[in-house]
Design a protein around this motif. Structure first.
Motif, short mmCIF file in Angstrom:
data_model
loop_
_atom_site.label_atom_id
_atom_site.label_comp_id
_atom_site.label_asym_id
_atom_site.label_seq_id
_atom_site.Cartn_x
_atom_site.Cartn_y
_atom_site.Cartn_z
N UNK A 33 0.95 -1.20 0.06
CA UNK A 33 0.01 -0.10 0.04
C UNK A 33 0.80 1.22 0.04
N UNK A 34 1.95 1.21 0.58
CA UNK A 34 2.92 2.33 0.74
C UNK A 34 3.76 2.49 -0.61
N UNK A 35 3.79 1.72 -1.33
CA UNK A 35 4.74 1.92 -2.46
C UNK A 35 3.90 1.78 -4.06
N UNK A 36 2.45 2.00 -3.79
CA UNK A 36 2.03 2.20 -4.98
C UNK A 36 2.13 3.47 -5.60
N UNK A 37 1.95 3.78 -6.94
CA UNK A 37 1.91 4.90 -7.68
C UNK A 37 0.99 5.92 -7.23
N UNK A 38 1.07 7.13 -6.72
CA UNK A 38 0.12 7.87 -6.47
C UNK A 38 -0.26 8.69 -7.70
N UNK A 39 -1.56 8.81 -7.65
CA UNK A 39 -2.35 9.56 -8.79
C UNK A 39 -2.37 10.91 -8.40
N UNK A 40 -2.45 11.91 -9.24
CA UNK A 40 -2.42 13.24 -8.73
C UNK A 40 -3.53 14.18 -9.67
N UNK A 41 -4.48 13.31 -10.39
CA UNK A 41 -5.37 13.89 -11.21
C UNK A 41 -6.56 13.31 -11.13
N UNK A 42 -7.80 13.97 -11.43
CA UNK A 42 -8.88 13.37 -11.45
C UNK A 42 -9.07 12.15 -12.27
N UNK A 43 -9.90 11.07 -11.75
CA UNK A 43 -10.40 9.75 -12.18
C UNK A 43 -11.82 9.75 -12.45
N UNK A 44 -12.13 8.88 -13.28
CA UNK A 44 -13.72 8.77 -13.72
C UNK A 44 -14.31 7.73 -12.79
N UNK A 45 -15.37 8.17 -12.12
CA UNK A 45 -16.07 7.35 -11.30
C UNK A 45 -17.04 6.33 -12.00
N UNK A 46 -16.70 5.13 -12.01
CA UNK A 46 -17.50 4.30 -12.67
C UNK A 46 -19.06 4.38 -12.58
N UNK A 47 -19.47 4.40 -11.25
CA UNK A 47 -20.85 4.53 -10.92
C UNK A 47 -21.65 5.59 -11.45
N UNK A 48 -20.79 6.93 -11.96
CA UNK A 48 -21.67 8.15 -12.42
C UNK A 48 -21.04 8.56 -13.77
N UNK A 49 -19.95 7.85 -13.93
CA UNK A 49 -19.36 8.38 -15.24
C UNK A 49 -18.61 9.79 -14.99
N UNK A 50 -18.50 10.45 -13.95
CA UNK A 50 -18.21 11.55 -13.61
C UNK A 50 -16.76 11.58 -13.11
N UNK A 51 -15.94 12.74 -13.34
CA UNK A 51 -14.40 12.84 -12.82
C UNK A 51 -14.58 13.11 -11.24
N UNK A 52 -13.87 12.44 -10.69
CA UNK A 52 -13.70 12.61 -9.05
C UNK A 52 -12.34 12.72 -8.70
N UNK A 53 -11.88 13.40 -7.65
CA UNK A 53 -10.64 13.64 -7.18
C UNK A 53 -10.23 12.46 -6.19
#
Length: 248
Positions: free
Chosen positions: A228-248
């Protein structure tokens, strides 16, 4: 069909030795992701090259896993030396949840890491577990430290959270590649691509196997925290699969 008494947890000597009965594509594909032979110029490379696999046929090819089968399968794998258990299955209801939680505690006692797929409903599973889950106790207030839950990611920014993957800020620990994953299929020299959190989970299982082979003194909770500590951190909004909208 397997002639067990489902209401009796002590009735555990049932089933048969035909692990090829029904559809074996799912398990074959998952196994290849973890440990297919590497660098032999055939098919694809598994994640781990210093791993032994034990196949425990737990769930019918069509799904519908029973809590009794899941609990006994975990205990069987622990008793036969497993250090990491991949669980590419899940369901929204667990009638005999206490049996499975007992098996998770048994794995915890024996320092075994359980890696569980988050599920393919494209939903936020916060407070709506995809069983078996790492949470237990009143209002799911407690958490097992030897269970890691995995969502599926894609290769591109717009499907970084795969459109089918369950997600949660609290109930999903990490994401791993799960879209169009190329791996082994039943039959000689047969390979193909499948998608699902079932494919993402064995990626993490393979990583955990590599870590435990190189650093055998690390405990299961330490391996979980390291992943968990060594994953690649994401610094941009991703798409919410449930709504199709971007979220942080």
């Amino acid at each position: 069909m397997v002639k067990d008494n489902y209401d009796d947890f002590n009735d555990k000597y049932y089933g048969n030795s035909n692990i090829s009965a029904g559809d074996v594509m799912h398990g074959t594909h998952v196994s290849g992701i973890i440990g297919a032979s590497r660098d032999n110029g055939v098919g694809m490379d598994g994640i781990a090259d210093n791993v032994a696999l034990i196949e425990v046929r737990t769930v019918p090819g069509s799904g519908d896993e029973h809590d009794k089968d899941v609990a006994l399968a975990i205990r069987y794998a622990v008793d036969h030396g497993a250090k990491v258990i991949n669980m590419s299955f899940g369901k929204p209801i667990s009638p005999n949840r206490n049996w499975v939680e007992g098996a998770i505690r048994y794995a915890q006692k024996h320092d075994v890491l359980l890696v569980h797929a988050a599920g393919n409903d494209g939903e936020d599973i916060t407070g709506a577990p995809n069983f078996p889950t790492q949470f237990y106790g009143p209002n799911n207030s407690e958490s097992f430290d030897n269970v890691i839950t995995v969502g599926a990611s894609g290769a591109m920014q717009d499907d970084l959270v795969a459109e089918f993957s369950n997600f949660s800020k609290t109930d999903v620990d990490v994401f791993a590649p799960g879209v169009q994953i190329y791996s082994t299929l039943p039959g000689k020299d047969n390979y193909g691509s499948l998608s699902g959190t079932s494919m993402a989970s064995p990626v993490v299982t393979g990583v955990a196997a590599v870590i435990r082979s190189y650093f055998p003194k690390l405990t299961a909770p330490q391996v979980k925290q390291l992943i968990m500590a060594s994953v690649t951190k994401i610094n941009f909004p991703v798409i919410n699969p449930a709504t199709g909208k971007r979220l942080n």
